[in-house]
Write a protein that holds these residues in place. Structure first.
Motif, PDB file in Angstrom:
ATOM      1  N   SER A  60       4.624   8.439  -1.188  1.00  0.00           N
ATOM      2  CA  SER A  60       3.697   8.978   0.048  1.00  0.00           C
ATOM      3  C   SER A  60       2.778   7.953   0.524  1.00  0.00           C
ATOM      4  CB  SER A  60       2.829  10.252  -0.544  1.00  0.00           C
ATOM      5  OG  SER A  60       3.595  11.312  -0.878  1.00  0.00           O
ATOM      6  N   LEU A  61       2.047   7.260  -0.222  1.00  0.00           N
ATOM      7  CA  LEU A  61       1.388   6.128   0.340  1.00  0.00           C
ATOM      8  C   LEU A  61       2.056   5.028   0.991  1.00  0.00           C
ATOM      9  CD1 LEU A  61      -1.490   4.821   0.542  1.00  0.00           C
ATOM     10  CD2 LEU A  61      -1.067   3.643  -1.656  1.00  0.00           C
ATOM     11  N   GLN A  62       3.285   4.635   0.867  1.00  0.00           N
ATOM     12  CA  GLN A  62       4.088   3.644   1.468  1.00  0.00           C
ATOM     13  C   GLN A  62       4.451   4.216   2.813  1.00  0.00           C
ATOM     14  OE1 GLN A  62       7.688   3.319  -1.250  1.00  0.00           O
ATOM     15  NE2 GLN A  62       7.349   1.200  -1.094  1.00  0.00           N
ATOM     16  N   GLY A  98     -11.338  -5.234   4.792  1.00  0.00           N
ATOM     17  CA  GLY A  98     -10.053  -6.441   4.930  1.00  0.00           C
ATOM     18  C   GLY A  98      -9.075  -5.994   5.374  1.00  0.00           C
ATOM     19  N   LEU A  99      -8.718  -4.940   5.577  1.00  0.00           N
ATOM     20  CA  LEU A  99      -7.264  -4.326   5.944  1.00  0.00           C
ATOM     21  C   LEU A  99      -7.345  -4.272   7.651  1.00  0.00           C
ATOM     22  CD1 LEU A  99      -6.553  -1.437   3.482  1.00  0.00           C
ATOM     23  CD2 LEU A  99      -5.485  -3.343   3.363  1.00  0.00           C
ATOM     24  N   GLU A 138      -4.141  -2.450  -4.183  1.00  0.00           N
ATOM     25  CA  GLU A 138      -3.254  -3.557  -4.050  1.00  0.00           C
ATOM     26  C   GLU A 138      -2.276  -3.216  -3.266  1.00  0.00           C
ATOM     27  OE1 GLU A 138      -6.303  -3.701  -7.194  1.00  0.00           O
ATOM     28  OE2 GLU A 138      -4.740  -2.304  -6.657  1.00  0.00           O
ATOM     29  N   LEU A 139      -1.470  -2.039  -3.543  1.00  0.00           N
ATOM     30  CA  LEU A 139      -0.377  -1.721  -2.388  1.00  0.00           C
ATOM     31  C   LEU A 139      -0.568  -1.817  -1.099  1.00  0.00           C
ATOM     32  CD1 LEU A 139       2.662  -0.850  -2.020  1.00  0.00           C
ATOM     33  CD2 LEU A 139       1.825   1.439  -2.436  1.00  0.00           C
ATOM     34  N   LEU A 140      -1.768  -1.322  -0.482  1.00  0.00           N
ATOM     35  CA  LEU A 140      -2.335  -1.403   0.749  1.00  0.00           C
ATOM     36  C   LEU A 140      -2.447  -2.917   1.185  1.00  0.00           C
ATOM     37  CD1 LEU A 140      -4.940   1.241   0.125  1.00  0.00           C
ATOM     38  CD2 LEU A 140      -3.492   1.272   1.981  1.00  0.00           C
ATOM     39  N   ALA A 141      -2.912  -3.471   0.402  1.00  0.00           N
ATOM     40  CA  ALA A 141      -3.205  -5.038   0.766  1.00  0.00           C
ATOM     41  C   ALA A 141      -1.758  -5.772   0.887  1.00  0.00           C
ATOM     42  CB  ALA A 141      -4.010  -5.746  -0.173  1.00  0.00           C
ATOM     43  N   GLU A 142      -0.775  -5.447   0.012  1.00  0.00           N
ATOM     44  CA  GLU A 142       0.435  -6.047  -0.044  1.00  0.00           C
ATOM     45  C   GLU A 142       1.280  -5.506   1.148  1.00  0.00           C
ATOM     46  OE1 GLU A 142       4.311  -5.045  -2.348  1.00  0.00           O
ATOM     47  OE2 GLU A 142       3.190  -6.465  -3.718  1.00  0.00           O
ATOM     48  N   MET A 143       1.074  -4.299   1.522  1.00  0.00           N
ATOM     49  CA  MET A 143       1.980  -4.122   2.480  1.00  0.00           C
ATOM     50  C   MET A 143       1.330  -4.393   4.119  1.00  0.00           C
ATOM     51  SD  MET A 143       3.853  -0.353   1.661  1.00  0.00           S
ATOM     52  CE  MET A 143       4.428  -0.299   3.493  1.00  0.00           C
TER      53      MET A 143
END
Length: 338
Positions: A89-91, A291-292, A127-132
C-alpha cells in the motif's frame, strides 16, 4: 493562502490488522480543511472495518491493493500477510506521489515486525519513502500544535532508530549539518518562518559540564555550532542546551504563552526528542518526513494491535496529520513549490 481544494493527497490505511482503518474512518468526517483525499489500501477490509465498528463508510475514492484469495487479515494480530499488504500500500502511494500529481501522503501506522515477517527489511516507513524517492538527505520532524495556546512545537531528530550506545559514534558534524539544513529549509518553505530561532540539545548531562561529564560538546559540538552561526547569520542558534532544561520553555509554551520558546528544536537521539513530545502532545503530534520531493505526515502512534477492532481508538493524531499535510501543501503553493 492558496486554494486547498486543488490539493490532492493520499491516505494509506497502514497495517489493517491494527487501528489504521478505524482511525482513518473516524478522522475523515472531522478534518478541518478541504482537499482531494484518496485512500490507499484493501477496499474489502476497509468495508469490513466500517461494518464491524458501525462507522460510516467514506465516500472518498480508494486505490485498492488486493489480497490473494487464500490470504486473511486477523484483526489484532499483525503478521506477514498484514505486513505485506501495508508495504504494498505504501509502495503504491509513493508511486502515485512521484508521477501522478499528488502533493503528498498521510500514512497510517505499520508494524515493523510484520514487514520483517513478510521479508521487507526496513527500519520503518521513512526509509522506504526515501529509497523510492531517491533521496539521501531526509529527517524525522515531529510537529504538534497546542490546543491551549496554538503554539507549534517542531522537533527534529538527528539520529533515529539506532541503539543508544551507537549515538555518539553516528553523530558527527556532517550529520548535524545535514539535519540543521533540512530543518531551516523546512521552517522557511513549509511554515513561513523567515528568521527562525532554533535550539540544539547537548549530548551529555549538563551538556558535558565543560568536559567533566563527556567531551563531545567541547571537542566538536560547540565548534560546529559556532561555524553554523557564521553560515546562517539570520538564524538564532542556541546551544548546546543541557538536555534536562531544553524542554522547560516548550512545556511552558504548550500550556501558556512563553516568549522564549523556539521555532524548532534539534534533538540528538530518539528518546531525547520523543519523550517530551509524547508527554506534551501524545494525541496531537504528527511525524513529518522532511527532505522528500512530496509531503509525508503520519500520526505519532503505532498499530495498537491490543485494542484493534474494539472501536475505542482515538483519531486525534490522524486528524492532525491530515490537517498538517493540507497546511504544508497550501504553504508550498504560496511559496511557489508544488
Amino acid at each position: 493562502m492558496g486554494n486547498a481544494r486543488q490539493i490532492k493527497l493520499l491516505v494509506t490505511l497502514g497495517d489493517m490488522a491494527g487501528i489504521g482503518p478505524e482511525v482513518v474512518l473516524k478522522a475523515l468526517p472531522v478534518v478541518q480543511q478541504t482537499a482531494q483525499l484518496t485512500l490507499v489500501g484493501n477496499e474489502q477490509q476497509l468495508m469490513a472495518c466500517s461494518k464491524r465498528l458501525g462507522l460510516p463508510l467514506t465516500d472518498h475514492p480508494i486505490i485498492d491493493v488486493p489480497l490473494a484469495a487464500d490470504q486473511t487479515i486477523r484483526i489484532g494480530q499483525g503478521d506477514a500477510v498484514s505486513g505485506d499488504l501495508s508495504f504494498r500500500s505504501l509502495q503504491t502511494a509513493i508511486g502515485y506521489c512521484l508521477k501522478d500529481g499528488y502533493s503528498g501522503v498521510i500514512t497510517a501506522p505499520i508494524a515493523k515486525s510484520a514487514w520483517l515477517a513478510a521479508g521487507h527489511h526496513y527500519p520503518g516507513q521513512t526509509e522506504l519513502l526515501a529509497e523510492m524517492a531517491e533521496v539521501t538527505r531526509f529527517g524525522m520532524l515531529f510537529v504538534a500544535r497546542s490546543p491551549m495556546t496554538d503554539w507549534t512545537m517542531r522537533t527534529l531528530l538527528a539520529t533515529t532508530h539506532i541503539p543508544l550506545r551507537q549515538v555518539p559514534e553516528v553523530l558527527t558534524p556532517e550529520v548535524l549539518t545535514l539535519k540543521l539544513e533540512l530543518l531551516l529549509k523546512c521552517l522557511e518553505r513549509d511554515f513561513g518562518v523567515e528568521n527562525p530561532k532554533v535550539a540544539i540539545a547537548g549530548l551529555n548531562p549538563h551538556s558535558g559540564e565543560q568536559g567533566q561529564i563527556g567531551r563531545e560538546e567541547i571537542d566538536w559540538l560547540i565548534p560546529w555550532l559556532n561555524s553554523q552561526r557564521q553560515r546562517f547569520p539570520h538564524v538564532t542558534l542556541e546551544g548546546p542546551v543541557p538536555p534536562d532544561t531544553l524542554w522547560v520553555s516548550p512545556a511552558k509554551a504548550w500550556h501558556h504563552l512563553e516568549q522564549q520558546a523556539h521555532h524548532g528544536y534539534l534533538a540528538l537521539y530518539h528518546d531525547q526528542g520523543l519523550i517530551p513530545v509524547k508527554m506534551l502532545a501524545f494525541d496531537q503530534a504528527v511525524n513529518t518526513t522532511i527532505g522528500l520531493p512530496f509531503i509525508r505526515t503520519s500520526p505519532d502512534h503505532g498499530t495498537a494491535f491490543d485494542i484493534a477492532g474494539q472501536g475505542i481508538a482515538r483519531p486525534d493524531s490522524m486528524v492532525a496529520a491530515i490537517d498538517l499535510a493540507i497546511e504544508l501543501a497550501v504553504q508550498r503553493q504560496v511559496n511557489g513549490h508544488n
